[in-house]
Design an enzyme around this catalytic site. Structure first.
Site, PDB file in Angstrom:
ATOM      1  N   SER A  68       3.052  -5.558   9.693  1.00  0.00           N
ATOM      2  CA  SER A  68       2.749  -6.223  10.968  1.00  0.00           C
ATOM      3  C   SER A  68       1.311  -5.928  11.403  1.00  0.00           C
ATOM      4  O   SER A  68       0.669  -6.770  12.045  1.00  0.00           O
ATOM      5  CB  SER A  68       3.750  -5.820  12.056  1.00  0.00           C
ATOM      6  OG  SER A  68       3.573  -4.489  12.446  1.00  0.00           O
ATOM      7  N   HIS A  81      -2.167   5.491  12.971  1.00  0.00           N
ATOM      8  CA  HIS A  81      -1.009   6.379  13.028  1.00  0.00           C
ATOM      9  C   HIS A  81      -0.315   6.187  14.379  1.00  0.00           C
ATOM     10  O   HIS A  81      -0.976   6.142  15.418  1.00  0.00           O
ATOM     11  CB  HIS A  81      -1.438   7.834  12.847  1.00  0.00           C
ATOM     12  CG  HIS A  81      -0.271   8.765  12.869  1.00  0.00           C
ATOM     13  ND1 HIS A  81       0.648   8.815  11.844  1.00  0.00           N
ATOM     14  CD2 HIS A  81       0.165   9.636  13.816  1.00  0.00           C
ATOM     15  CE1 HIS A  81       1.593   9.684  12.151  1.00  0.00           C
ATOM     16  NE2 HIS A  81       1.323  10.194  13.342  1.00  0.00           N
ATOM     17  N   ILE A  98      -0.748   9.770   0.710  1.00  0.00           N
ATOM     18  CA  ILE A  98      -1.989  10.521   0.898  1.00  0.00           C
ATOM     19  C   ILE A  98      -2.918  10.167  -0.253  1.00  0.00           C
ATOM     20  O   ILE A  98      -2.468  10.081  -1.404  1.00  0.00           O
ATOM     21  CB  ILE A  98      -1.690  12.033   0.887  1.00  0.00           C
ATOM     22  CG1 ILE A  98      -0.843  12.386   2.110  1.00  0.00           C
ATOM     23  CG2 ILE A  98      -2.973  12.845   0.864  1.00  0.00           C
ATOM     24  CD1 ILE A  98      -0.371  13.814   2.133  1.00  0.00           C
ATOM     25  N   MET A 141       1.826   4.467   3.157  1.00  0.00           N
ATOM     26  CA  MET A 141       2.491   5.761   3.277  1.00  0.00           C
ATOM     27  C   MET A 141       2.216   6.669   2.085  1.00  0.00           C
ATOM     28  O   MET A 141       3.152   7.153   1.442  1.00  0.00           O
ATOM     29  CB  MET A 141       3.990   5.540   3.457  1.00  0.00           C
ATOM     30  CG  MET A 141       4.328   4.780   4.714  1.00  0.00           C
ATOM     31  SD  MET A 141       3.628   5.574   6.182  1.00  0.00           S
ATOM     32  CE  MET A 141       4.561   4.785   7.475  1.00  0.00           C
TER      33      MET A 141
HETATM   34  C1  GAR Z   1       2.853   1.514  11.777  1.00  0.00           C
HETATM   35  O1  GAR Z   1       3.529   1.933  12.936  1.00  0.00           O
HETATM   36  C2  GAR Z   1       1.790   2.532  11.390  1.00  0.00           C
HETATM   37  O2  GAR Z   1       1.163   3.125  12.497  1.00  0.00           O
HETATM   38  C3  GAR Z   1       2.617   3.543  10.626  1.00  0.00           C
HETATM   39  O3  GAR Z   1       3.462   2.754   9.841  1.00  0.00           O
HETATM   40  C4  GAR Z   1       3.783   1.559  10.553  1.00  0.00           C
HETATM   41  C5  GAR Z   1       3.539   0.392   9.646  1.00  0.00           C
HETATM   42  O4  GAR Z   1       3.974  -0.789  10.242  1.00  0.00           O
HETATM   43  N1  GAR Z   1       1.798   4.442   9.846  1.00  0.00           N
HETATM   44  C6  GAR Z   1       2.063   5.735   9.696  1.00  0.00           C
HETATM   45  O5  GAR Z   1       3.058   6.268  10.125  1.00  0.00           O
HETATM   46  C7  GAR Z   1       1.025   6.525   8.918  1.00  0.00           C
HETATM   47  N2  GAR Z   1       1.255   7.915   9.011  1.00  0.00           N
HETATM   48  P1  GAR Z   1       3.533  -2.183   9.665  1.00  0.00           P
HETATM   49  O6  GAR Z   1       3.810  -2.146   8.165  1.00  0.00           O
HETATM   50  O7  GAR Z   1       4.421  -3.168  10.375  1.00  0.00           O
HETATM   51  O8  GAR Z   1       2.081  -2.401   9.963  1.00  0.00           O
END
Ligand code: GAR
Length: 234
Positions: free
Chosen positions: A14, A113, A96, A94
């Site tokens: 998203s 984040h 490192i 996700m």
């Molecule tokens: C988002 O909330 C982002 O901040 C988080 O994963 C989600 C991805 O959503 N990232 C982390 O937690 C990194 N540590 P998306 O795939 O819908 O953009």
């Protein structure tokens, strides 16, 4: 020239969508040269396809080491046209990354984040904050360094958190803000307005070459989020 970017995803994408939308509406001056996913079936890849964007699925499980995987990502990103003038954007990626990756794109990798770092790093930022009982939660966009969710902070945004709310309630509220602050951070980068000084990132005022100026009136009455709200007289 628009800022060449590569967007790394692992899931729904998203945040990728918010970047695509901003580019398409003309408020973000960037060009997505490649979308990379380390997960087969990540919906982010469907979004890339829908918008005719180049994409690549590189499964980390296909590589013998973290370094080998990172090198494959570097090669794909550089080949796609994100060179020294580009930016790598981790949008829900996700994993490192190692110094192989960071060395190839020095100070040119940013991450979002879903927590107010340095609180609640890791993969469950929203629910960790909710379970802790914080009154104010939020999200952080930062440059990436060798440590997880750690590098210099570019922008943070806060939302109120009510007693009894869990990560499922808080997550979408934070995500809505992510979709605003992430494209903003990328646009600042595109305009060459971010100066990194140690742990501090200075956002220069548009049109002014010198560092050290805030972008906003920092008067607390105007910008503070106090939650629960202060009552009359305080
Ligand atoms: C988002 O909330 C982002 O901040 C988080 O994963 C989600 C991805 O959503 N990232 C982390 O937690 C990194 N540590 P998306 O795939 O819908 O953009």
């Amino acid at each position: 020239m628009s800022l060449p970017i590569a967007v790394l995803v692992s899931g729904s994408g998203s945040n990728l969508q918010s970047i695509i939308d901003r580019i398409e509406e003309g408020t973000l001056d960037a060009e997505i040269k490649l979308v990379v996913s380390n997960k087969a079936g990540a919906y982010g890849i469907e979004r890339a396809k829908k918008h005719g964007l180049p994409y690549k699925v590189l499964l980390h499980t296909d590589y013998r080491s973290r370094e080998a995987f990172d090198q494959a990502m570097v090669d794909a990103i550089v080949e796609a046209g994100v060179g020294d003038d580009g930016l790598v954007v981790m949008a829900g990626f996700m994993r490192i990354v190692t110094t192989i990756f960071l060395g190839a794109f020095e100070n040119r990798v940013i991450n979002i984040h879903p927590a107010l770092l340095p609180s609640f790093p890791g993969v469950h930022g929203q629910s960790d904050a909710a379970d802790y009982g914080v009154k104010i939660a939020g999200c952080t966009v930062h440059f990436v360094d060798e440590e997880m969710d750690h590098g210099p902070v570019i922008i943070q945004a806060a939302v109120p958190c009510q007693a009894g709310e869990d990560g499922n309630v808080l997550g979408p509220r934070i995500l809505k803000l992510e979709h605003r602050v992430f494209p903003q951070a990328i646009q600042w980068y595109a305009e060459n307005r971010l100066n990194i000084e140690g742990r501090h990132v200075n956002v220069r005022v548009a049109g002014k070459p010198c560092a050290g100026q805030p972008t906003v009136d920092t008067e607390p009455k105007t910008y503070a989020l106090v939650w629960p709200p202060l009552e009359e007289g305080f």
